[in-house]
Design a protein around this motif. Structure first.
Motif, mmCIF file in Angstrom:
data_model
loop_
_atom_site.group_PDB
_atom_site.id
_atom_site.type_symbol
_atom_site.label_atom_id
_atom_site.label_comp_id
_atom_site.label_asym_id
_atom_site.label_seq_id
_atom_site.Cartn_x
_atom_site.Cartn_y
_atom_site.Cartn_z
ATOM 1 N N ALA A 9 0.874 -1.169 0.000
ATOM 2 C CA ALA A 9 0.000 0.000 0.000
ATOM 3 C C ALA A 9 0.913 1.221 0.000
ATOM 4 N N PHE B 88 -1.507 2.668 9.394
ATOM 5 C CA PHE B 88 -2.196 1.409 9.697
ATOM 6 C C PHE B 88 -2.480 1.249 11.197
ATOM 7 N N GLY B 89 -1.430 1.357 11.988
ATOM 8 C CA GLY B 89 -1.580 1.152 13.427
ATOM 9 C C GLY B 89 -2.552 2.134 14.059
ATOM 10 N N ARG C 103 -4.922 3.765 12.725
ATOM 11 C CA ARG C 103 -6.292 3.496 12.270
ATOM 12 C C ARG C 103 -6.874 2.302 13.013
ATOM 13 N N VAL C 104 -6.056 1.277 13.188
ATOM 14 C CA VAL C 104 -6.509 0.107 13.934
ATOM 15 C C VAL C 104 -6.915 0.516 15.352
ATOM 16 N N TYR D 216 -9.156 8.282 13.112
ATOM 17 C CA TYR D 216 -9.560 8.435 11.720
ATOM 18 C C TYR D 216 -9.443 9.872 11.217
ATOM 19 N N ARG E 3 6.311 2.539 11.079
ATOM 20 C CA ARG E 3 4.994 1.924 11.259
ATOM 21 C C ARG E 3 4.815 1.459 12.703
ATOM 22 N N VAL F 298 2.433 3.474 16.586
ATOM 23 C CA VAL F 298 1.510 3.034 17.639
ATOM 24 C C VAL F 298 2.055 3.332 19.027
#
Ligand SMILES: Nc1ncnc2c1ncn2[C@@H]1O[C@H](COP(=O)(O)OP(=O)(O)OP(=O)(O)O)[C@@H](O)[C@H]1O
Ligand SMILES: [Mg+2]
Lengths: 255, 298
Positions: free
Chosen positions: A98, A106-107, A109-110, A114, A159, A163
């Protein structure tokens, strides 16, 4: 302060024993290197610390692993939560297929973040702390797989950083990289160790000597795979090892 | 090791046989295509194009508008895919990612058996069971409508979609799953945000192959769609009878005079269908090809 402590940690892949009675205390906000010959259980040990071994069927851990004094193998541990606190960088860079932005986002959003503005902030901050921002800031939409391997690995670090974990585990993060990319990662680790506890597996003695604060030496013998032979400040382990086997290994006499 | 002449002869014979079979398969495809062209192309000369691509198909009055048939096929095929895609992908995810091993061992052969059900059986099933349900649920005057056809087609394309999508999920490297899990994503988050997107080109291929399967289907569709050659326009088109290209050819071919305009028109429909199916398969193949060239993913 010890961030992670293990007591009598044993590990089995089915009937194959892979770790033998590991007792170690990994200090907070320091870089701890795991060294030892191939197959001595370094990766297995690392994967015990975020319970990634759980994803392999028929494996079993015995003993205790404490993170901030809490046993992560106790039944009431939330493994998902644990892995947010203990992030991992893999041997082969594995960004998702991606964009750069989506990889880092990614993290968050998980975790339920948002808002575009906040995501953009987190992404920038993470890419900066992974030393990648200047190289990708003009095109965050580019495919992550189009980056060089060294950049991909730093993207994977970004990445993880996104988080905001407490510990970062790295399993031979430089083994697929050239020397310059390797040095960049080492500088990065140094910078990250101000905030994060880092545990790194490496096959490269100079890297361990150069880039770590503490070193753990692991070894297997005929009966027992994965024993911890020696653990201490890197300078001590490399200049005056207490165990003969450590000395033999770091001077290149076997392994 | 020395080879005896017998072995060499045997090998030569088998090799030639395989070569002949291989080439003759290609040959048959070409012959069929040429035949289709020979019988269908005259229609384009005999019928004026306004008529051929018009909205009314009344062969007895010399009206050969193929548009309602093309749209009829498109309507039920697309509806079928809209129904089958989420079901198929969800099933593939379940079979591949969630189901325990023993369940997977049972499910996979069952899905393959599903693909082997003769379409006339499904058509019968559609007529006697699905159509009354559709009629009662939606209050339509008849149950033999586009929607019933779409349901049956969805059912028929499911096995294709499931097995191709499952292969695509299977091809997603463990590295990606590990990365997702190690970030503290739950198993579901890893599946929906990492594995499925990584398999998206394979899933797209699955959809197109399923579509190719659906658009060419004849028997079941003829049995359940009511076969009225009207333009499927308007909001209630799904709950009105339609007629597809395939059903038209199958129903009318038996009663036309060989060499008549009507006869050529039916073959012209065949050409149109062939071209559409060919384009869909080409698109499927090119996404597969692109995926391979990129080294496995996307
Ligand atoms: N998934 C597995 N199933 C069974 N045995 C395994 C598995 N993974 C590792 N092992 C075994 O466990 C032992 C320790 O392996 P591990 O991968 O932890 O070693 P390592 O020190 O990381 O080696 P390397 O330096 O080559 O990466 C080895 O004997 C290995 O064969
Ligand atoms: Mg390893």
């Amino acid at each position: 302060m010890d961030k992670i402590r293990t007591e009598h940690l044993y590990f089995y892949y089915g009937r194959k024993q892979a770790l033998w009675d590991i007792n170690i205390a990994i200090p907070e906000r320091r870089i701890t290197a795991l060294i030892g010959p191939s197959g001595c259980g370094k990766s297995t040990f690392l994967r015990c610390l975020n319970r990634m071994n759980d994803t392999i069927p028929r494996t079993r851990a015995e003993g205790r692993v404490y993170l901030d004094g809490q046993d992560i193998y106790s039944p009431d541990t939330n493994v998902v939560e644990l892995r947010r606190r203990v992030g991992m960088v893999f041997q082969r860079p594995n960004p998702f297929p991606a964009s750069v932005f989506d990889n880092v986002a990614f993290g968050p959003r998980v975790l339920g973040l948002y808002s575009r503005a906040e995501l953009a902030d987190v992404v920038e901050e993470s890419l900066r702390s992974a030393g990648l921002w200047d190289e990708v800031k003009d095109n965050l939409r580019q495919d992550a797989l189009s980056l060089s391997l060294g950049q991909q690995q730093r993207l994977c670090i970004a990445r993880v950083v996104a988080v905001k974990p407490e510990v970062i585990l790295m399993d031979e993060p430089c083994s697929a990289l050239d020397p310059i990319a390797t040095l960049k990662i080492e500088d990065l680790m140094r910078a990250l160790s101000k905030e994060y506890t880092i545990v790194i597996v490496t096959h490269n003695m100079q890297q361990a000597a150069r880039a770590s604060d503490f070193t753990a030496f692991m070894l297997s013998d005929a009966e027992r795979t994965g024993q911890l032979i020696e653990f201490g400040p890197t300078a001590d382990v490399f200049t005056r090892p207490r165990d003969k086997r450590t000395e033999d290994y770091i001077t290149g006499r076997f392994g | 090791m020395r080879q005896t002449p017998r072995v060499r002869w045997g090998e030569f014979a088998i090799e030639s046989l395989i070569r002949v079979i291989g080439f003759s398969t290609v040959g048959f495809v070409i012959i069929i295509f040429l035949f289709l062209l020979r019988e269908g192309l005259p229609a384009f000369a005999q019928i004026n194009l306004d008529n051929l691509f018009g909205t009314r198909w009344y062969p007895t009055f010399g009206l050969f508008g193929t548009l309602p048939l093309v749209l009829g096929s498109a309507l039920i095929t697309i509806t079928a895919i809209v129904i089958a895609l989420p079901l198929g992908v969800a099933t593939a995810v379940f079979v591949r990612e969630v189901a325990p091993n023993w369940a997977r061992e049972i499910l996979k052969p069952m899905i393959e058996v599903l693909a082997g059900i003769p379409s006339v059986v499904l058509g019968f099933f559609g007529m006697t069971l699905v159509a009354p349900i559709v009629r009662e649920t939606f209050g339509a005057p008849t149950g033999l409508v586009a929607f019933t056809g779409a349901l049956i087609l969805a059912y028929m394309s499911l096995p294709t979609i499931i097995s191709v999508a499952e292969d695509a999920l299977d091809a997603v490297p463990k590295l990606y799953r590990d990365a997702g899990l190690a970030m503290g994503a739950t198993q579901w988050q890893t599946i929906w945000r990492v594995v499925v997107p990584a398999a998206r080109s394979g899933i797209l291929t699955a959809v197109m192959l399923g579509m190719g399967r659906a658009i060419g289907e004849t028997m079941a569709v003829m049995m359940v769609t009511g076969n009225a050659a009207r333009m499927p326009l308007g909001l209630d088109a799904l709950f009105r009878p339609v007629r597809t290209m395939t059903a038209t050819i199958a129903a009318e071919m038996g009663e036309v005079a060989h060499g008549s305009v009507h006869y050529h028109a039916l073959f012209a429909i065949g050409i149109i269908l062939f071209v559409i199916t060919f384009l869909i398969n080409l698109a499927a193949a090119s996404t597969m090809f692109r995926k391979r060239r990129r080294g496995g993913l996307r």
